[in-house]
Design a protein around this motif. Structure first.
Motif, PDB file in Angstrom:
ATOM      1  N   ASP A   1      49.563  39.122  43.244  1.00  0.00           N
ATOM      2  CA  ASP A   1      49.558  39.505  42.176  1.00  0.00           C
ATOM      3  C   ASP A   1      47.841  38.440  40.990  1.00  0.00           C
ATOM      4  OD1 ASP A   1      49.402  38.761  38.784  1.00  0.00           O
ATOM      5  OD2 ASP A   1      51.035  39.697  38.848  1.00  0.00           O
ATOM      6  N   ASP A   2      47.332  38.640  41.374  1.00  0.00           N
ATOM      7  CA  ASP A   2      46.003  37.527  41.120  1.00  0.00           C
ATOM      8  C   ASP A   2      45.728  36.751  40.693  1.00  0.00           C
ATOM      9  OD1 ASP A   2      43.722  37.431  42.509  1.00  0.00           O
ATOM     10  OD2 ASP A   2      42.015  39.083  42.027  1.00  0.00           O
ATOM     11  N   THR A   3      46.312  37.110  38.705  1.00  0.00           N
ATOM     12  CA  THR A   3      46.428  36.238  38.028  1.00  0.00           C
ATOM     13  C   THR A   3      47.544  34.902  38.864  1.00  0.00           C
ATOM     14  OG1 THR A   3      46.246  37.872  36.176  1.00  0.00           O
ATOM     15  CG2 THR A   3      46.743  36.013  35.220  1.00  0.00           C
ATOM     16  N   LEU A   4      48.581  35.546  38.544  1.00  0.00           N
ATOM     17  CA  LEU A   4      49.532  34.806  39.433  1.00  0.00           C
ATOM     18  C   LEU A   4      49.176  33.909  40.302  1.00  0.00           C
ATOM     19  CD1 LEU A   4      52.413  33.735  39.306  1.00  0.00           C
ATOM     20  CD2 LEU A   4      53.255  35.217  41.042  1.00  0.00           C
TER      21      LEU A   4
ATOM     22  N   GLY B   1      34.593  35.280  54.270  1.00  0.00           N
ATOM     23  CA  GLY B   1      34.588  35.120  53.362  1.00  0.00           C
ATOM     24  C   GLY B   1      35.577  35.258  52.615  1.00  0.00           C
ATOM     25  N   GLU B   2      36.467  35.632  52.427  1.00  0.00           N
ATOM     26  CA  GLU B   2      38.329  35.988  51.302  1.00  0.00           C
ATOM     27  C   GLU B   2      37.798  35.354  50.198  1.00  0.00           C
ATOM     28  OE1 GLU B   2      42.295  35.233  53.164  1.00  0.00           O
ATOM     29  OE2 GLU B   2      41.347  33.629  54.082  1.00  0.00           O
ATOM     30  N   SER B   3      38.060  35.916  49.277  1.00  0.00           N
ATOM     31  CA  SER B   3      38.333  34.726  48.011  1.00  0.00           C
ATOM     32  C   SER B   3      39.280  35.709  47.429  1.00  0.00           C
ATOM     33  CB  SER B   3      36.696  34.146  47.412  1.00  0.00           C
ATOM     34  OG  SER B   3      37.177  33.664  46.271  1.00  0.00           O
ATOM     35  N   PRO B   4      40.206  34.703  46.824  1.00  0.00           N
ATOM     36  CA  PRO B   4      40.768  33.422  47.694  1.00  0.00           C
ATOM     37  C   PRO B   4      41.245  33.241  48.425  1.00  0.00           C
ATOM     38  CG  PRO B   4      42.317  33.936  45.843  1.00  0.00           C
ATOM     39  CD  PRO B   4      41.620  35.128  45.802  1.00  0.00           C
ATOM     40  N   THR B   5      41.715  32.077  49.284  1.00  0.00           N
ATOM     41  CA  THR B   5      41.815  32.217  50.943  1.00  0.00           C
ATOM     42  C   THR B   5      42.945  32.461  50.774  1.00  0.00           C
ATOM     43  OG1 THR B   5      41.375  29.723  50.717  1.00  0.00           O
ATOM     44  CG2 THR B   5      39.602  31.049  50.962  1.00  0.00           C
TER      45      THR B   5
ATOM     46  N   ARG C   1      30.608  39.122  30.195  1.00  0.00           N
ATOM     47  CA  ARG C   1      30.903  38.521  28.618  1.00  0.00           C
ATOM     48  C   ARG C   1      31.871  39.241  28.344  1.00  0.00           C
ATOM     49  NH1 ARG C   1      25.058  40.648  25.778  1.00  0.00           N
ATOM     50  NH2 ARG C   1      26.346  39.227  24.266  1.00  0.00           N
ATOM     51  N   ALA C   2      32.532  40.040  29.448  1.00  0.00           N
ATOM     52  CA  ALA C   2      34.234  40.110  28.614  1.00  0.00           C
ATOM     53  C   ALA C   2      35.048  39.105  28.324  1.00  0.00           C
ATOM     54  CB  ALA C   2      34.827  40.387  30.246  1.00  0.00           C
ATOM     55  N   PHE C   3      36.358  39.549  27.896  1.00  0.00           N
ATOM     56  CA  PHE C   3      36.486  38.344  27.592  1.00  0.00           C
ATOM     57  C   PHE C   3      37.144  37.576  28.414  1.00  0.00           C
ATOM     58  CE2 PHE C   3      41.989  37.329  26.518  1.00  0.00           C
ATOM     59  CZ  PHE C   3      41.721  36.856  25.802  1.00  0.00           C
ATOM     60  N   GLN C   4      37.790  37.983  29.856  1.00  0.00           N
ATOM     61  CA  GLN C   4      38.266  37.635  31.142  1.00  0.00           C
ATOM     62  C   GLN C   4      37.711  37.902  32.492  1.00  0.00           C
ATOM     63  OE1 GLN C   4      42.138  36.715  31.713  1.00  0.00           O
ATOM     64  NE2 GLN C   4      42.163  36.987  34.266  1.00  0.00           N
ATOM     65  N   TRP C   5      36.677  37.793  32.885  1.00  0.00           N
ATOM     66  CA  TRP C   5      36.195  38.555  35.175  1.00  0.00           C
ATOM     67  C   TRP C   5      36.705  37.362  35.599  1.00  0.00           C
ATOM     68  CZ3 TRP C   5      30.786  37.301  37.178  1.00  0.00           C
ATOM     69  CH2 TRP C   5      30.496  38.132  37.570  1.00  0.00           C
ATOM     70  N   THR C   6      36.907  37.428  36.657  1.00  0.00           N
ATOM     71  CA  THR C   6      37.441  37.577  38.504  1.00  0.00           C
ATOM     72  C   THR C   6      36.607  37.729  39.313  1.00  0.00           C
ATOM     73  OG1 THR C   6      39.430  38.012  37.860  1.00  0.00           O
ATOM     74  CG2 THR C   6      39.209  35.877  37.483  1.00  0.00           C
ATOM     75  N   THR C   7      36.374  37.803  40.191  1.00  0.00           N
ATOM     76  CA  THR C   7      36.001  38.035  40.821  1.00  0.00           C
ATOM     77  C   THR C   7      36.871  37.411  42.059  1.00  0.00           C
ATOM     78  OG1 THR C   7      34.215  36.811  41.534  1.00  0.00           O
ATOM     79  CG2 THR C   7      33.453  38.477  39.800  1.00  0.00           C
ATOM     80  N   GLY C   8      36.390  38.320  43.728  1.00  0.00           N
ATOM     81  CA  GLY C   8      37.086  38.398  44.740  1.00  0.00           C
ATOM     82  C   GLY C   8      36.914  39.388  45.629  1.00  0.00           C
ATOM     83  N   ARG C   9      37.300  38.628  47.445  1.00  0.00           N
ATOM     84  CA  ARG C   9      36.878  38.632  48.464  1.00  0.00           C
ATOM     85  C   ARG C   9      38.272  39.394  48.857  1.00  0.00           C
ATOM     86  NH1 ARG C   9      31.882  40.386  50.842  1.00  0.00           N
ATOM     87  NH2 ARG C   9      32.054  39.681  52.825  1.00  0.00           N
TER      88      ARG C   9
ATOM     89  N   ARG D   1      42.929  46.884  59.497  1.00  0.00           N
ATOM     90  CA  ARG D   1      42.515  48.287  58.645  1.00  0.00           C
ATOM     91  C   ARG D   1      43.513  48.892  59.391  1.00  0.00           C
ATOM     92  NH1 ARG D   1      36.988  50.739  60.247  1.00  0.00           N
ATOM     93  NH2 ARG D   1      37.953  52.213  58.670  1.00  0.00           N
ATOM     94  N   ARG D   2      44.546  49.065  60.386  1.00  0.00           N
ATOM     95  CA  ARG D   2      45.230  49.654  59.941  1.00  0.00           C
ATOM     96  C   ARG D   2      46.954  48.871  59.790  1.00  0.00           C
ATOM     97  NH1 ARG D   2      43.489  49.551  65.465  1.00  0.00           N
ATOM     98  NH2 ARG D   2      42.649  51.387  66.323  1.00  0.00           N
ATOM     99  N   SER D   3      47.405  47.726  58.845  1.00  0.00           N
ATOM    100  CA  SER D   3      48.256  47.259  58.892  1.00  0.00           C
ATOM    101  C   SER D   3      48.465  46.779  57.007  1.00  0.00           C
ATOM    102  CB  SER D   3      49.362  45.999  60.044  1.00  0.00           C
ATOM    103  OG  SER D   3      48.111  44.733  59.244  1.00  0.00           O
ATOM    104  N   ASN D   4      47.194  47.005  57.208  1.00  0.00           N
ATOM    105  CA  ASN D   4      47.183  46.315  55.088  1.00  0.00           C
ATOM    106  C   ASN D   4      47.181  45.121  55.362  1.00  0.00           C
ATOM    107  OD1 ASN D   4      45.754  47.199  53.274  1.00  0.00           O
ATOM    108  ND2 ASN D   4      47.686  47.121  52.173  1.00  0.00           N
ATOM    109  N   ALA D   5      47.867  44.059  55.939  1.00  0.00           N
ATOM    110  CA  ALA D   5      47.952  42.788  55.875  1.00  0.00           C
ATOM    111  C   ALA D   5      46.658  42.032  56.251  1.00  0.00           C
ATOM    112  CB  ALA D   5      48.256  41.963  57.535  1.00  0.00           C
ATOM    113  N   PRO D   6      46.859  41.093  55.244  1.00  0.00           N
ATOM    114  CA  PRO D   6      45.706  40.365  54.688  1.00  0.00           C
ATOM    115  C   PRO D   6      45.332  39.121  56.020  1.00  0.00           C
ATOM    116  CG  PRO D   6      47.057  39.650  53.594  1.00  0.00           C
ATOM    117  CD  PRO D   6      47.916  40.186  54.315  1.00  0.00           C
ATOM    118  N   VAL D   7      44.009  39.361  56.149  1.00  0.00           N
ATOM    119  CA  VAL D   7      43.067  38.643  57.052  1.00  0.00           C
ATOM    120  C   VAL D   7      42.286  37.544  56.429  1.00  0.00           C
ATOM    121  CG1 VAL D   7      41.365  38.933  58.953  1.00  0.00           C
ATOM    122  CG2 VAL D   7      43.132  40.201  58.710  1.00  0.00           C
ATOM    123  N   HIS D   8      42.489  36.539  57.287  1.00  0.00           N
ATOM    124  CA  HIS D   8      41.825  35.267  56.204  1.00  0.00           C
ATOM    125  C   HIS D   8      40.479  34.683  57.100  1.00  0.00           C
ATOM    126  CE1 HIS D   8      45.528  34.190  54.325  1.00  0.00           C
ATOM    127  NE2 HIS D   8      45.877  34.380  55.742  1.00  0.00           N
ATOM    128  N   CYS D   9      39.307  35.802  56.772  1.00  0.00           N
ATOM    129  CA  CYS D   9      38.317  35.793  57.488  1.00  0.00           C
ATOM    130  C   CYS D   9      36.966  35.888  55.909  1.00  0.00           C
ATOM    131  CB  CYS D   9      38.183  36.043  58.934  1.00  0.00           C
ATOM    132  SG  CYS D   9      37.935  38.111  59.043  1.00  0.00           S
TER     133      CYS D   9
END
Length: 319
Positions: free
Chosen positions: A157-160, A130-134, A107-115, A120-128
């Protein structure tokens, strides 16, 4: 019978050699394996500040209001252990004075979810997993890589819906730890469309139209603990507006805030977590290797001297 060294001298020599071998192993083998993103996280961070938001009931923008952003990060331990990645579920709620007391992100003004899934070592995004957004990209998002450098990083930036360059802007001291400051901005960018009454965006002669959603961030500043990459302080200045199709000017301000920053409680909690994690890395990467090397050198020398003396001055044993 041949002369023999005493058991004590051999034990000292053996212990010294062991510690001398252990010291580089701690640096080159143990430390890199200790510097991994945790998976059992359950962290809430809160930004607060003042700004403006669009009241959909009154169809007007309300200025000088308290804006609160609450982000909850929960690690999916099962998925992380199965994949070998860090899998974090992220919930972000933007609240106004009207929605915050409801204490319900739905019921927030805006609410978003992600995965968010990362190596774990490099911090680079991994595409697996059920990531969201992809389309996640960049070097950093909820944290920076370990051993942060004084350079430009690409922060998601999630919004961008894209990575933003954040440049190194110096160091700062926060409650006894050294933080690296990174700053950047997001120029006004079209991010999508929203169906609204035409009169809302200056087109009273039209019914429902697809207005353009625009987003900017006039000031991003993150303070990052150097060893762990944990964000210990943050400030953002988001702006979300609506424009008539093809228009060059904003017609409606949906959200505008300046210097939404970590609350004192959030800052203290993040600093405490960074200090604890940094201390563990420093222990295995610096303190223990130094101590092991020094103690190993002393014991090896002492043991070697005793072994040599024993062999020179030992007595023959009677048969």
């Amino acid at each position: 019978m041949p002369r023999t060294a005493s058991p004590l001298s051999l034990a000292l020599l053996g212990a010294g050699v062991f510690l001398l071998v252990l010291a580089p192993l701690l640096i080159w083998y143990v430390t890199p394996r200790a510097a991994v993103t945790p998976v059992d996280v359950d962290v809430t961070t809160v930004f607060t500040g003042t700004g403006s938001y669009f009241d959909t009931d009154a169809l007007t923008t309300r200025d000088g209001q308290r804006i609160t952003i609450t982000r909850h990060v929960l690690g999916d331990v099962a998925a992380s252990e199965q994949s070998g990645r860090a899998v974090w579920d992220v919930s972000t709620a933007v609240d106004t004075p009207r929605t915050l007391p409801l204490k319900d992100p739905r019921r927030a003004f805006q609410w978003t979810t992600g995965r968010w899934v990362t190596d774990r070592r490099s911090n680079a995004p991994v595409h697996c997993c059920g990531e969201s957004p992809t389309r996640f990209d960049g070097d950093a998002y909820l944290k920076f890589p370990f051993s942060v450098e004084k350079k430009t990083y690409r922060w998601w930036d999630d919004t961008l819906g894209a990575a933003v360059p954040l440049r190194f802007a110096g160091t700062t001291q926060l409650r006894g730890i050294t933080g690296y400051r990174f700053t950047g901005t997001v120029p006004a960018t079209r991010t999508g469309t929203r169906q609204v009454p035409g009169r809302l965006v200056g087109r009273p002669g039209q019914g429902q139209i697809q207005a353009e959603e625009w987003y900017a961030n006039t000031g991003i500043e993150l303070v990052v603990e150097e060893r762990t990459g944990r964000i210990v302080d943050a400030s953002i200045s988001p702006v979300k507006t609506l424009r008539a199709p093809g228009a060059r000017r904003d017609a409606v301000v949906l959200l505008r805030a300046r210097n939404l920053a970590f609350t004192p409680a959030t800052r203290r909690a993040q600093i405490a977590l960074a200090r604890a994690d940094s201390g563990k890395l420093a222990l295995v990467g610096r303190t223990l290797p130094t101590a092991a090397g020094a103690a190993g050198g002393v014991l090896a020398v002492a043991g070697g001297v005793l072994v040599a003396r024993g062999r020179r001055g030992g007595r023959f044993s009677a048969a």
